[in-house]
Design a protein around this motif. Structure first.
Motif, PDB file in Angstrom:
ATOM      1  N   ASP A  22       5.690  23.019  26.034  1.00  0.00           N
ATOM      2  CA  ASP A  22       5.188  24.241  26.375  1.00  0.00           C
ATOM      3  C   ASP A  22       6.250  25.498  25.951  1.00  0.00           C
ATOM      4  O   ASP A  22       7.478  25.251  26.458  1.00  0.00           O
ATOM      5  CB  ASP A  22       4.261  24.637  27.297  1.00  0.00           C
ATOM      6  N   VAL A  55       7.124  29.816  26.087  1.00  0.00           N
ATOM      7  CA  VAL A  55       6.667  31.139  26.535  1.00  0.00           C
ATOM      8  C   VAL A  55       7.226  32.034  25.321  1.00  0.00           C
ATOM      9  O   VAL A  55       8.072  31.956  24.509  1.00  0.00           O
ATOM     10  CB  VAL A  55       7.300  31.853  27.942  1.00  0.00           C
ATOM     11  N   GLN A 105       1.379  31.786  25.983  1.00  0.00           N
ATOM     12  CA  GLN A 105       2.188  30.638  26.152  1.00  0.00           C
ATOM     13  C   GLN A 105       1.478  29.500  24.852  1.00  0.00           C
ATOM     14  O   GLN A 105       0.120  29.667  24.656  1.00  0.00           O
ATOM     15  CB  GLN A 105       1.596  29.957  27.394  1.00  0.00           C
ATOM     16  N   TYR A 117       2.017  25.360  22.908  1.00  0.00           N
ATOM     17  CA  TYR A 117       2.574  24.106  23.339  1.00  0.00           C
ATOM     18  C   TYR A 117       2.299  23.431  22.060  1.00  0.00           C
ATOM     19  O   TYR A 117       1.699  23.550  21.146  1.00  0.00           O
ATOM     20  CB  TYR A 117       1.976  23.470  24.526  1.00  0.00           C
TER      21      TYR A 117
END
Length: 642
Positions: free
Chosen positions: A601, A603, A612, A614
């Motif tokens: 993941d 930011v 966020q 992923y």
């Protein structure tokens, strides 16, 4: 002259009413044992067949002989009648052909001879220059012969005649004037100087346009090299093969061959040096000085990976160098011929030319007249070795003629007693000798195609341009450099460098250049270790396929792209907008080769602050939280690909 009855083939005698002298040519045609018939050179000892009439080809059926003197045979012409006679075995028949008096010969001028057509129905006068026509003779003094020979050379040069004939016998002379390089041919010898400084002016190097013969017999070793199979070689010979007087081991014969093999890409080639100092052509089969060499030869012949045997005997074979304890006898080239013939027959009985290449290397020049190891010996022995090479399907390499002056040898040969006796090649001459052998064995055309460490450079106009779709095994081993253009389909204009190793590791590196590439960059790709295909290019930015309503933010911001670095890190960049922002929504998908080994993941900046995302192992890029349809940045996404 020609015989009229059976004679003893030794000692000076009267033939057809003419007393013979040493060096006279005699047509022997009436022997009780017909296999003894032929053309001989008279001697006060044993008679031997003339150098130009000792093979089946030189006394083949249809060959005619003009007898010049004799009470009965003068001006008669006899013809050989036996097809492909085995010399010394098959009966050799001769028949009276015609006489010069019965032929209507045209008048001829000085320095011409008559040459008949195929059925002797017509004759043509042909320019022919002989030193005897100008007064040279075996009994004349040095000054007389020098003047006569120079006159013959000058006459030939003035009429652009390439050759001057030297009749049988020895002609002593001073230095000759031959600025036009007229060849001195024939059975005779022109000897310049005296004793230790004497040398033969009409060298065998004048006779041949090539110092190689039988290169086709290298097929066995060339096929092994081309297939990059294990390929063993063995060197047999005397002290010049051992490397006596060589102090730098890098110049030993086997080292020179192995190093050249490696430099030209034959990584699985190795050479064993079986040389023994003091040995001669008959030593191996006679078990001299012991039977070690014969055992080694048998072992080499039994090894299917032995593809090459190199033989270099000649230096120790004249009689003056005979070692009685070893059984070397005789003072003529016939013994050398017989010893070499027996050795080659032994080798060929074990291995045919299809599975084993044999290279016969002449002796190097030597100046040791006190033991018979001098120019005169090599001039007799080399034509014999060349003929044996053909008879036994061997490659012939002449390392004497290109470096024939041992009389004036400098630092390239030893002089152990400081007496002008030069026998062994030193480092630089060993490089000359074995460089010639290596050029035949490691043929550049063969090695450039199959050698593992070739370097090939192609220009922008080359016919051998590389294309992006060419498979890895289409590229040569080693390093190849090409011009690459976007028009051809390459990612950028630039220089392409391809590496291909013996282990089938293939890589390409592309360097940008030219207008628009002021800052320059490079990219690379590698072949798949399994199969014959390419992996992705590094550092090539590719448009990222978006989904679920997400699109390029545009407005001067970087578009959504992905690439991979040389060290395997995937970089995603760009701004996107307008898509579905629900958690677990797929934003984009990365292709195989650009995916992580486990989910990661990140930011990321958004219009409202941060969110966020992923990346899954299947390449999907999804919203984890904080999705923002105004814009979401992809720039922080970076990971090592599997």
């Amino acid at each position: 002259m020609a015989t009229t009855v059976n004679i003893a083939l030794h000692g000076l005698q009267t033939i057809d009413g003419v007393a013979t002298a040493v060096g006279d040519r005699v047509l022997v045609k009436n022997q009780a044992t017909a296999s003894e018939n032929g053309i001989y050179t008279a001697s006060d000892g044993q008679w031997y067949r003339a150098a130009d009439a000792r093979t089946s080809r030189t006394i083949q059926k249809g060959t005619t002989v003009h007898v010049q003197v004799g009470m009965v045979n003068e001006n008669r012409i006899y013809g050989f009648q036996t097809v492909d006679p085995a010399i010394g075995t098959d009966p050799i028949a001769l028949e009276f052909y015609t006489s010069a008096a019965s032929i209507n010969l045209p008048a001829i001028a000085a320095n011409t001879i008559l040459v008949a057509d195929s059925d002797a129905s017509a004759y043509e006068a042909v320019r022919f220059v002989s030193i005897s026509s100008y007064g040279a003779s075996t009994g004349a003094g040095t000054a007389t012969n020098t003047t006569a020979i120079n006159a013959a050379i000058a006459y030939a040069a003035g009429l652009r005649i390439r050759e001057v004939y030297v009749p049988d016998g020895t002609f002593v002379s001073n230095a000759l004037t031959n600025p036009n390089g007229v060849k001195l041919v024939g059975p005779g010898k022109i000897m310049i100087g005296t004793l230790s400084t004497q040398y033969k002016a009409n060298s065998t190097s004048d006779f041949y346009d090539s110092h190689y013969d039988g290169l086709e017999y290298l097929a066995a070793v060339h096929q092994a090299l081309a297939g990059q199979n294990v390929c063993r070689a063995a060197l047999y010979g005397d002290s010049t093969v051992v490397g006596v007087s060589v102090t730098d081991n890098q110049y030993l014969p086997h080292t020179l061959l192995d190093r050249t093999a490696f430099q030209r890409g034959a990584f699985y080639f190795s050479t064993a040096n079986r040389g023994v100092s003091g040995t001669f052509a008959g030593a191996i089969l006679a078990g001299l000085p012991d039977f070690t060499a014969l055992g080694q030869l048998n072992s080499d012949l039994a090894d299917p990976e032995t593809k090459l045997i190199v033989i270099k005997y000649m230096v120790n074979d004249p009689s003056g160098w005979g070692v009685p304890a070893w059984g070397q006898i005789g003072d003529t080239v016939e013994y050398y011929s017989e010893n070499m013939k027996n050795l080659l027959a032994y080798i060929r009985a074990a291995r045919s030319v299809s599975g084993l290449s044999v290279v016969l290397v002449t002796g190097n020049s030597v100046n040791d007249p006190a033991t018979g190891r001098d120019q005169q010996w090599f001039e007799k022995a080399i034509p014999v070795l060349r003929k044996l090479a053909r008879d036994y399907q061997c490659t012939f390499v002449d390392v004497y003629s290109p470096f024939s002056d041992a009389v004036h040898a400098g630092s390239w040969m030893d002089d152990l007693a400081s007496d002008g006796v030069h026998i062994h090649p030193k480092e630089i001459m060993q490089a000359w000798i074995w460089g010639r052998v290596a050029d035949a064995v490691f043929n550049r055309t063969v090695m450039e195609r199959f050698g593992y460490n070739a370097v090939n450079v192609y220009s922008s106009t080359s016919l051998h341009a590389a294309t992006p779709g060419a498979l890895p095994d289409n590229f040569p081993y080693g390093i190849s450099i090409y011009r690459a253009t976007a028009v051809q389909g390459w990612p950028i204009d630039g220089a392409l460098i391809v590496h291909r190793t013996p282990d089938q590791i293939v890589s390409q590196k592309l360097f940008a250049y030219g207008a628009g590439n002021a800052n320059g960059h490079s990219m690379s790709r590698y072949a798949d270790s399994v199969g014959n295909s390419w992996k992705r290019w590094s550092r090539v930015e590719t448009a990222l396929p978006l989904s679920n309503g997400w699109v390029d933010y545009a407005s001067g911001w970087a578009p959504p792209m992905y690439s991979i670095s040389d060290d395997g890190y995937v970089q995603v960049q760009g701004r996107i907008k307008s898509g579905t922002i629900t958690a677990n929504t797929t934003v984009a998908t990365l292709p195989a080769g650009f995916r992580p080994s486990s989910a990661i993941d990140f930011v990321v900046p958004t219009s409202g602050g941060i969110g966020q995302l992923y990346v899954n192992t299947d390449g999907t890029v999804k919203i984890l939280s904080g999705g923002d349809a105004t814009y979401t940045s992809l720039n922080p996404i970076r990971f090592r690909a599997t």
